[in-house]
Design an enzyme around this catalytic site. Structure first.
Site, PDB file in Angstrom:
ATOM      1  N   ARG A   1       5.525 -13.992   0.902  1.00 41.54           N
ATOM      2  CA  ARG A   1       5.905 -14.162   2.315  1.00 41.54           C
ATOM      3  C   ARG A   1       4.744 -14.801   3.062  1.00 41.54           C
ATOM      4  NH1 ARG A   1       4.333  -8.640   1.689  1.00 41.54           N
ATOM      5  NH2 ARG A   1       2.351  -8.283   2.736  1.00 41.54           N
TER       6      ARG A   1
ATOM      7  N   GLU B   1      -1.366  -8.223  -6.987  1.00 44.48           N
ATOM      8  CA  GLU B   1       0.054  -8.516  -6.803  1.00 44.48           C
ATOM      9  C   GLU B   1       0.253  -9.838  -6.072  1.00 44.48           C
ATOM     10  OE1 GLU B   1       0.894  -4.780  -4.598  1.00 44.48           O
ATOM     11  OE2 GLU B   1       1.590  -6.066  -2.978  1.00 44.48           O
TER      12      GLU B   1
ATOM     13  N   GLU C   1      -2.480   2.975 -13.084  1.00 51.19           N
ATOM     14  CA  GLU C   1      -3.489   1.931 -13.118  1.00 51.19           C
ATOM     15  C   GLU C   1      -4.853   2.586 -13.013  1.00 51.19           C
ATOM     16  OE1 GLU C   1      -2.252  -2.075 -11.162  1.00 51.19           O
ATOM     17  OE2 GLU C   1      -3.607  -1.053  -9.788  1.00 51.19           O
TER      18      GLU C   1
ATOM     19  N   ARG D   1      -6.552  -6.681  13.852  1.00 48.86           N
ATOM     20  CA  ARG D   1      -5.186  -6.274  14.187  1.00 48.86           C
ATOM     21  C   ARG D   1      -5.246  -5.209  15.265  1.00 48.86           C
ATOM     22  NH1 ARG D   1      -1.543  -5.857   8.731  1.00 48.86           N
ATOM     23  NH2 ARG D   1      -2.527  -7.544   7.576  1.00 48.86           N
TER      24      ARG D   1
ATOM     25  N   GLY E   1       0.797  -1.221   0.000  1.00 52.00           N
ATOM     26  CA  GLY E   1       0.000   0.000   0.000  1.00 52.00           C
ATOM     27  C   GLY E   1       0.835   1.279   0.000  1.00 52.00           C
TER      28      GLY E   1
ATOM     29  N   ILE F   1     -10.279   1.370  -9.516  1.00 52.39           N
ATOM     30  CA  ILE F   1     -11.533   0.613  -9.435  1.00 52.39           C
ATOM     31  C   ILE F   1     -12.321   1.167  -8.250  1.00 52.39           C
ATOM     32  CG2 ILE F   1     -12.559  -1.693  -9.164  1.00 52.39           C
ATOM     33  CD1 ILE F   1     -10.809  -1.763 -11.556  1.00 52.39           C
TER      34      ILE F   1
END
Lengths: 454, 88
Positions: free
Chosen positions: A292, A288, A200, A338, A165, A203
């Site tokens: 990881r 993308e 890009e 989180r 991001g 959207i």
């Protein structure tokens, strides 16, 4: 199988990896900076090694010190966790050269995933839809204007070397593009050491849905279902769940196949995530590859019953995958919040300090991944993730009830955290119906001036 | 020590939270201010990095920098003294 693994990370993910290693009978080496001498992961590992001063550049990003620690302790593999050195192709290559196994993708995989444009090209070659964008890097603001005139506004300026991001700028119209493009070029150069930008199409009101994939060194690939990661703030994920309320069995099949096709085309090895955006009409686009283990991996673990860190270690040691998606028994609903040391009432300002009173949640359906304890002083040098609180039940409604109960039990005083924000989200009718997009959280926290303007 | 002649004009700028103090925007760039520099109100004096988030430290008044109390790249505690300014 490895005999001894060095964990090149800190915080909750270091604990997470040490725990899986212990269950596998593998010895562990923890590393720490001078600011982390009292960190919990050190007390759970078999050995500890200091790797430098507090700033990350001098310790957790210090490739030489980490390789030296691995050599001195006789480790035969390194698990990088997430962040820090996890996606550095040069680090993975150095490990290989030094005779250490890197528990993660190949240097080639990391190079490809790190180049957002090359990754998109790979997705196109696999027949997977991608977001319309400039065919290559856009060098000048004139080229950008011409490109966007054809593509139509709004657009996003992105850094080819970016990710997570970072470095993304939205432009509503040509005037904004003229203003933002030069700034984006400077920022990209500063953050990623190179300034290749691409454009890009934006959207509107998308959902962020990603698929966990696992691949062995013999070319077997599977996905493990999706994670819904739409609840974000400024492209940083806050709440993740699996399955997604949006994804039907049919869409899961299609997107899962697409994720596997991308991984195969990339000759991907080990654990990874293929990220997609889904527009309001249900069209999905490859975004993308995250090369990881991800922060939000526990929601997949709870619904599949598979320990992804153990799988990473097993696959890195050369064992075959041994199963496909149809062999899995997906069950129930998992949701992760989180818990960050950030004040949602003050524009998510960070909130360091000492945990004076600590009461972790527990009980049926609760998983807590955290490095906190009573008396722990949060270092100012590292990011603000304190804990991942995960609720699991047979249904989404049940998981939400467990999450609310657990959020109320959780006390981390006097640190300001994102807990009060999540309690409000858990009561929101749109959230409960699964009807949201990536701008959802803005309604809960009216954007103030940038933290930088404080 | 601060050098401010008139105590009523002495303005202290303290850390709003703990964090790492930076006197320059980047390693190979110029410092934001030096002792003796005149400053405008809201002029950026330094950066403070806390848990990977940067905030700029701005001058609360127009005046002159009398003292820079914090060392570059030092880890400051909440309320540590950063600057002393003589109000114009």
């Amino acid at each position: 199988m490895f005999r001894k693994i060095l964990i090149a990370n800190r915080g909750e993910i270091a604990l997470r990896i040490i725990r899986s290693c212990r269950e596998m009978g593998v010895l562990t080496v923890a590393v720490c900076s001078e600011a982390d001498q009292d960190s919990l992961h050190l007390s759970l590992a078999h050995e500890r090694v200091g790797i430098g001063p507090p700033p990350s550049q001098k310790s957790y990003l210090n490739l030489e010190n980490i390789l030296k620690a691995a050599k001195e302790t006789g480790a035969d593999a390194i698990h990088p966790g997430y962040g820090y050195l996890a996606e550095r192709a040069d680090f993975a290559a150095r490990c290989e050269a030094e005779g250490l196994a890197f528990i993660g993708p190949t240097p080639g995989n990391l190079k490809l995933a790190g180049d957002k444009l090359a990754a998109k090209t790979t997705a196109v070659s696999a027949g997977v839809p991608v977001i319309p964008s400039s065919p290559g890097p856009v060098a000048t603001v004139q080229d950008a204007v011409a490109m966007c005139g054809e593509m139509g506004y709004p657009v996003m300026i992105k850094s080819a070397a970016g990710g997570g991001g970072r470095g993304i700028r939205m432009c509503e119209d040509e005037a904004t593009l003229l203003e933002e493009f030069p700034i984006a070029r400077m920022e990209s150069g500063a953050s990623f050491g190179r300034d290749a930008l691409y454009i890009e199409k934006f959207i509107p009101q998308p959902r962020h849905i990603e698929f966990q994939v696992l691949s062995d060194t013999q070319g077997h690939v599977t996905h493990l279902g999706e994670r819904e990661c739409t609840i974000q703030r400024r492209f940083q994920k806050l709440i993740e769940e699996s399955p997604s309320p949006l994804v039907t069995p049919q869409l899961r099949r299609e997107m899962g196949d697409a994720a596997v096709a991308v991984a195969e085309a990339a000759h991907y090895v080990n654990a990874g995530t293929v990220e997609f955006l889904v527009d309001p009409d249900g069209h999905y686009y490859f975004m993308e590859i995250n090369a990881r283990i991800q922060v939000e991996h526990p929601v997949t673990e709870l619904t599949t019953g598979i320990d992804l860190v153990k799988e990473q270690i097993r696959l890195a040691s050369g064992e075959p995958l041994g199963y496909g998606f149809d062999d899995l028994h997906l069950r129930g609903w998992a949701m992760e919040c989180r818990i960050n040391a950030e004040d949602p009432d003050r524009n998510f300002a960070p909130c360091p300090g000492t945990v004076a009173r600590y009461r972790p949640p527990g009980g049926f359906g609760v998983r807590l991944d955290t490095h906190l304890y009573q008396g722990y002083e949060l270092p100012i040098f590292y990011d603000s993730l304190l804990a991942k609180l995960v609720a699991y039940d047979l249904t989404r409604e049940g998981a939400v009830e467990i999450m609310k109960r657990a959020l109320r039990e959780f006390i981390i005083e006097p640190i300001k955290t994102t807990i009060p924000l999540y309690l409000r989200v858990m009561e929101d009718p749109r959230f409960l119906q699964g009807d949201f997009h990536t701008g959802f959280i803005q309604d809960f926290v009216p954007e103030e001036a940038d933290a930088d303007e404080a | 020590m601060s050098g401010a002649q008139n105590p009523s004009k002495r303005v202290e700028v303290r850390a709003p939270m703990s964090g790492v103090f930076y006197r320059r925007p980047g390693p190979d760039q110029e410092t934001y201010v030096e002792v003796g520099d005149p400053v405008r109100k809201k002029q950026v004096l330094a950066l403070l990095e806390t848990m990977k988030v940067f905030q700029s430290v701005k001058s609360p008044v127009a005046g002159k920098i009398m003292e820079i109390a914090a060392q570059n790249e030092a880890a400051l505690k909440d309320n540590d003294l950063m600057f002393v300014i003589e109000k114009a």
